[in-house]
Structures are given as structure tokens and as C-alpha cells.
Design a protein around this motif. Structure first.
Motif, mmCIF file in Angstrom:
data_model
loop_
_atom_site.group_PDB
_atom_site.id
_atom_site.type_symbol
_atom_site.label_atom_id
_atom_site.label_comp_id
_atom_site.label_asym_id
_atom_site.label_seq_id
_atom_site.Cartn_x
_atom_site.Cartn_y
_atom_site.Cartn_z
ATOM 1 N N ASP A 136 0.832 -1.211 0.000
ATOM 2 C CA ASP A 136 0.000 0.000 0.000
ATOM 3 C C ASP A 136 0.863 1.257 0.000
ATOM 4 O O ASP A 136 0.621 2.204 -0.761
ATOM 5 C CB ASP A 136 -0.900 0.012 1.249
ATOM 6 N N HIS B 58 3.587 1.723 -3.281
ATOM 7 C CA HIS B 58 3.177 1.627 -4.690
ATOM 8 C C HIS B 58 3.627 2.840 -5.510
ATOM 9 O O HIS B 58 3.857 2.733 -6.720
ATOM 10 C CB HIS B 58 1.657 1.442 -4.813
ATOM 11 N N ALA C 210 2.713 -8.119 -5.939
ATOM 12 C CA ALA C 210 1.254 -8.269 -5.936
ATOM 13 C C ALA C 210 0.800 -9.329 -6.929
ATOM 14 O O ALA C 210 -0.081 -10.149 -6.626
ATOM 15 C CB ALA C 210 0.594 -6.928 -6.240
ATOM 16 N N TRP D 215 -4.718 -8.042 -3.680
ATOM 17 C CA TRP D 215 -3.361 -7.895 -4.199
ATOM 18 C C TRP D 215 -3.372 -7.271 -5.597
ATOM 19 O O TRP D 215 -2.539 -6.408 -5.909
ATOM 20 C CB TRP D 215 -2.673 -9.259 -4.243
ATOM 21 N N LYS E 193 -3.717 -3.576 -5.493
ATOM 22 C CA LYS E 193 -2.461 -2.883 -5.200
ATOM 23 C C LYS E 193 -1.583 -2.808 -6.456
ATOM 24 O O LYS E 193 -0.887 -1.809 -6.687
ATOM 25 C CB LYS E 193 -1.739 -3.593 -4.052
#
Length: 599
Positions: free
Chosen positions: A515, A518, A529, A551, A554
């Protein structure tokens, strides 16, 4: 009722770092319910996973914790997470504790007839109460009468053991919930022999231990194929029988009879791989106090035991039983000679503390101790005996030793004990040294945070040292978690072992790192991810499809941060087509496709 000794440090000391951390999470999410206090007893229910609830009982004494019990299967040492959660709720939210009268207070004003009527009424509803009472009355009630009975009925003891082993009225269940054994009550029945051993009454102890073993062996053989914990009773039972034999002047025919039964029982256990569980009892019968060279050791004329200098598991257990009997019988010099000759330095130093020979105990520890566990045990004994400075000095010495790699857990426990006690006594410099040692041994976020709390204004310097140690450590289970907590995103990303991906797709630390990272590390997040999500989707783990979607979400943010939104669209379209036959997964992927415009 306020319990001054029951603070957070006291709760930490009862559990491992992991159990404390997970227990705190359970407390914070409200898993503890029905919290009650009755006199010196706390009871509560704790909701576990999959709607399973566990019953917790905590006994208090002098404001601290005297004993704990939980119906969960945890047996890795220290208090489980459920006990930690209950203690934290009890400490942090006193308004949630329902005060109830203690059992003794409720019964105190009843006359004999009323109490008898109450017991008879309950016995009609509980088939286990009547045989339990009968066994209690014939096997000794030291806490009630103040002295053991004149005779013990071994037949009643065996009958009660068989009832408990049959599982007719068990409270704790095995995995299949069929024919479960009430292990807690069975252990309590075994414990009824201990008061007799404490006063040197080996014969009365055998009248409990022998029928218990006679019931246990065939009962265990019937369920050996699916037993998980019942076999653990055999070694301590053998140890108790050895102690009872060594303190009893048995007749020759009595010794022969018991030897035959021990051989039969051990033979039945050998068939299932439980070799030598009862060997210590056999050795106690065969060798007793007549083993060659033992008299010289007990008289201080020899400093090596066994004479060969080589000891195995069964020899160690027999020595332990002999030391226990020497202690009970008051043969203190013989105890010290044997414990020293057998290199049982923890036993000898503990005895020296009891005798008030503190300098001698500490000197022997400095000369012979090689493990943090021994040092911690002696430091606690010294502290309990009121020798505070000696306890802290010993722990400081032990914490300064470099632990072996396979003893880091013991080193961490010793350092935490020193840290917490030095902190409580205002010895800040010593507490900070111990805090650093605890972290270097555990590399845990918990110890990192405790060090920060202790350091105060000195945190900047201490933090730099801890992070240097963390970077140099070969293994650190919570390395990524610590870097993440400190906002060190670059270090956190580098700390992730890509060869372990996909590992645990529900790893909350990696989810959180993805998170946060990224935007700064979009390529890395996309890689992690998609590997995590791919592992779930390829394996067809339908119950985890929502986690796979998390996932992939993300990954979508990382694609967008890198300016590669068209690549993401192509990727999600590919996945939708690839997994089109997975009816539970496809809607989740299509929802991600529709959400592109919101990125």
C-alpha cells in the motif's frame, strides 16, 4: 479490587513476545467476553478463529498471577494469547469486570445439612461429582484436613482414573470430539500423589501412582493412533514413581511385584514407540541408593557423577529423582555434593539461595553457568528471596555473555527480565543496556518499541544502534515490520526475500508495505502483488479469491503510479479471459476492470 503487581510488564513476563502481541490484538478487537472475578479467580471467554471460544481461568495471589489455565491446545511455553487478552482487558477496562462472590463466601454461612443437600442435588445432575468426591476423600485432602488420611483405597483411585480416561464427562476435547479425555482432571488426580512425596510418604504416593498408571497404559493403547497429548503423562508419571520408590523401604516381594508391572507397562508402550518412558522408575527399583560410587559422592569423597563422566537421559532423570528425595529428607550436604558432582549447577545454586548462602550461589553461577535459562532461573530466585542487587548483578552478567545461536530465545527472556526489573527500580542505564540485548536476541518489533518507551530522550542514539544491529542480523523475522513501523520504506522493500514470494498471501506486513510503496517502488509492488495473486488463482483457492483481488488492486495502483495504466488494462483483461471458468473469481476481476476509471 486493585492489583498493584498486575501491570503490563507483569503480563509481558508471562508470555512470549509473539503470544503477548497476538493477545493484545485479541483484546483490542474485543474477543474477550463474560469477564468475571470471584475472589482471587478471574474467568472469561475468548473468541478464537472460526467461532471457537476458549475458557480462561486465572488465579491471583498478592496482586499478581499465581496460575493460569486455558482450554486451547497451546503448549509452547508461557501464557497463551487468550490468557494475555483476558489479563489486558482486566487491567485496562476495570468497568468490564463483573464482581461475583467467591465460592468460599457463598458457602461459608451454610450449615452442614444445607451444604450436604446442595452437594447431593448437584451429584444428581453431574455423574462425575460423586466418584470425584469419593476419590478425594480416600486419596488425601491436605488443603482441607491439614494431614493425609491413614489409608488410601487404590481401587477407588483406579476406578476414578478409568472414568476420566473414558471421557464420559470430559470438558476438553480432542480434534474429533469423540471419547475425549478430561486431561486437566486426570492431571489433578496424579497431582494428589505430590503432597505425600513432599513429606516423604512414598508408599502412600505409590497407592495413587500405580493404579493411575495401570489405568492409563491400556486406555492410551486403545487411542494411540490418534492421540495428540495423552502420551505426555508417561514420563512425569515414571519420574514420580521413581521418587516414591527411592523414599520407600519396600519389601523384596513388593519391589519384585512393581518391577514386573513396570516391565509389562513399558513393553506395551514399546510397541508404539514410547521407549524408555518408565526406565527411570525401573532404574530406581534396580539401583536405589546402592549404585557403585554413589556413597562416595553423597559423602563428598568424589566429585564426579556418574563415575564414567558420561550421562544419558535416563541417568539424568534418576539423578533428579535422587536429588528430590535428598531435599525432602533434609540431607542438604548430600544434595549439594550430588548436584555438584552431576553438574546440576542450577539445582545446587537454588539450594544455596534457600540456605541464605548468596555469595556462594552467585560465585558458583559465574563459574559454571553457560545458559541464559539457568541464569534467569537463579536471578528470579534471588529476587524472590529479597536479594535485589544480587539478582540484577547476576542478570547483567548473564546478559553480557554472547548467546549461542540456538539459545537466542533464552537470552531474550533473560534480557527482558533484567530490562523490566531494572526499569521498575529506576536503574535506567541498566534497563537500556538490557533493552538493547533483548532486541539483539529477538529482533522483534515488540522489543524495539519497549526500548523506545524506556529510552525517552535517549531514543535517537539507542534507535541508531538498534537499527545497525538489525541491518547486520543474518535472520530477523520482523525486519520488514520494524522498517515499516519506522517509515523506512526503501529498507523495508530491500528486506523482503523475493525467493519466498509467493509465501503467505495474507501477510499483513507485506499488504501494508505494498500500500505504502506503490508510488515510490511501483515495479516492485507490481511484481510482488501479481505473484501473490497468481499463487492463489493458479491453485484455485476459491476461499482466498477476495485476497487475490486485494493484491491485484495494489498492482493496479502501482501500474497507475508508474504511468502504465494501459498495461494494467491489458493485464486485467488477460486475467479475466484466463480465469473465465472460475465463477467465483471472474466477477472480482471484472470489478477491478470497471474500477480503472477511479484510479
Amino acid at each position: 479490587m486493585k492489583d498493584a503487581a498486575l501491570d503490563e510488564n507483569a503480563v509481558r513476563a508471562l508470555a512470549t513476545v509473539e503470544s503477548f502481541t497476538r493477545g493484545r490484538e485479541y483484546f483490542r478487537r474485543g474477543a474477550v467476553s463474560d469477564l468475571e472475578r470471584r475472589g482471587e479467580r478471574i474467568v472469561a471467554e475468548v473468541e478464537g478463529r472460526e467461532f471457537t471460544s476458549y475458557a480462561v481461568t486465572i488465579e491471583l495471589h498478592d496482586g499478581g498471577v499465581a496460575a493460569t489455565r486455558c482450554s486451547c491446545p497451546y503448549d509452547w511455553g508461557g501464557a497463551c494469547k487468550h490468557i494475555v487478552a483476558v489479563l489486558l482487558k482486566y487491567k485496562e477496562t476495570p468497568g468490564a469486570v463483573a464482581e461475583r462472590p467467591a465460592l468460599a463466601d457463598m458457602l461459608g454461612d451454610l450449615d452442614r445439612e444445607a451444604l450436604m443437600a446442595l452437594l447431593v442435588k448437584r451429584a444428581g445432575q453431574d455423574p462425575g461429582l460423586e466418584p470425584w468426591l469419593e476419590t478425594e476423600l480416600v486419596s488425601g485432602m491436605p488443603g482441607v484436613t491439614g494431614k493425609p488420611p491413614a489409608a488410601i483405597d487404590s481401587k477407588l483411585v483406579r476406578r476414578q482414573a478409568e472414568r476420566l480416561l473414558s471421557g464420559g464427562y470430559a470438558r476438553r476435547h480432542r480434534w474429533d470430539d469423540v471419547g475425549a479425555v478430561d486431561e486437566e482432571a486426570f492431571a489433578a488426580l496424579i497431582d494428589k500423589a505430590k503432597p505425600f512425596l513432599d513429606i516423604g510418604e512414598g508408599r502412600n504416593a505409590l497407592k495413587i501412582l500405580e493404579p493411575v498408571m495401570e489405568a492409563l497404559v491400556p486406555a492410551w493403547r486403545e487411542q494411540a493412533d490418534f492421540d495428540e497429548t495423552l502420551h505426555e503423562f508417561f514420563p512425569p508419571l515414571g519420574q514420580l514413581i521413581a521418587e516414591a520408590v527411592l523414599m520407600s523401604d519396600l519389601l523384596l516381594e513388593e519391589r519384585d511385584d512393581l518391577m514386573v508391572r513396570l516391565d509389562v507397562w513399558q513393553g506395551m508402550l514399546d510397541d508404539y514407540g514410547l521407549d524408555a518412558c518408565l526406565q527411570v522408575a525401573v532404574d530406581a527399583l534396580e539401583q536405589g541408593w546402592d549404585e557403585i560410587g554413589l556413597d562416595d559422592v553423597l559423602a563428598g569423597r568424589s566429585r564426579t557423577w556418574p563415575p564414567s563422566g558420561r550421562s544419558d537421559w535416563t541417568t539424568e532423570r534418576l539423578t533428579q529423582a535422587r536429588l528430590r528425595v535428598l531435599d525432602v529428607s533434609g540431607r542438604i550436604d548430600a544434595f549439594l555434593y550430588l548436584s555438584s558432582a552431576a553438574s546440576r549447577h542450577g539445582d545446587s545454586t537454588a539450594m544455596l539461595v534457600r540456605l541464605g548462602r548468596i555469595d556462594e550461589a552467585v560465585g558458583r553461577a559465574h563459574k559454571w553457568f553457560r545458559s541464559s535459562e539457568e541464569t534467569l532461573q537463579l536471578a528470579r530466585l534471588l529476587m524472590d528471596a529479597g536479594h535485589v542487587d544480587a539478582a540484577l548483578d547476576l542478570a547483567e552478567w548473564g546478559a553480557s555473555l554472547a548467546p549461542e545461536s540456538n539459545r537466542l530465545a533464552g537470552a531474550a527472556s533473560l534480557a527482558r527480565w533484567l530490562r523490566d526489573n531494572a526499569g521498575l527500580l529506576g536503574r535506567k542505564e541498566l534497563a537500556l543496556m538490557a533493552a538493547r540485548r533483548a532486541f539483539e536476541a529477538s529482533m522483534s518489533l515488540e522489543d524495539f518499541e519497549v526500548a523506545q518507551t524506556l529510552a525517552g530522550a535517549d531514543w535517537i542514539e539507542l534507535r541508531a544502534g538498534l537499527l545497525t544491529s538489525l541491518a547486520a542480523a543474518r535472520h530477523a523475522w520482523e525486519r520488514t515490520k520494524i522498517y515499516l513501523s519506522e517509515g523506512m520504506i526503501e529498507d523495508a522493500v530491500r528486506s523482503v526475500d523475493l525467493e519466498m514470494i509467493p509465501g503467505n498471501p495474507s501477510d499483513t506486513v507485506l499488504l501494508r508495505l505494498a500500500d505504502i510503496a506503490h508510488a515510490s517502488h511501483p515495479g516492485w509492488v507490481v511484481d510482488i502483488a501479481e505473484r501473490m495473486a497468481g499463487g492463489i488463482m493458479e491453485a484455485g483457492q476459491s476461499r482466498h479469491y477476495e485476497l487475490a483481488a486485494q493484491w491485484l488492486e495494489k498492482a493496479a495502483f502501482a501500474y497507475d503510479a508508474a504511468g502504465r495504466l494501459e498495461d494494467w488494462i491489458a493485464r486485467i483483461d488477460f486475467l479475466i479471459e484466463k480465469h473465465r471458468r472460475k465463477h467465483k473469481l471472474r466477477p472480482l476481476l471484472e470489478a477491478l476492470r470497471l474500477d480503472v476509471g477511479t484510479l
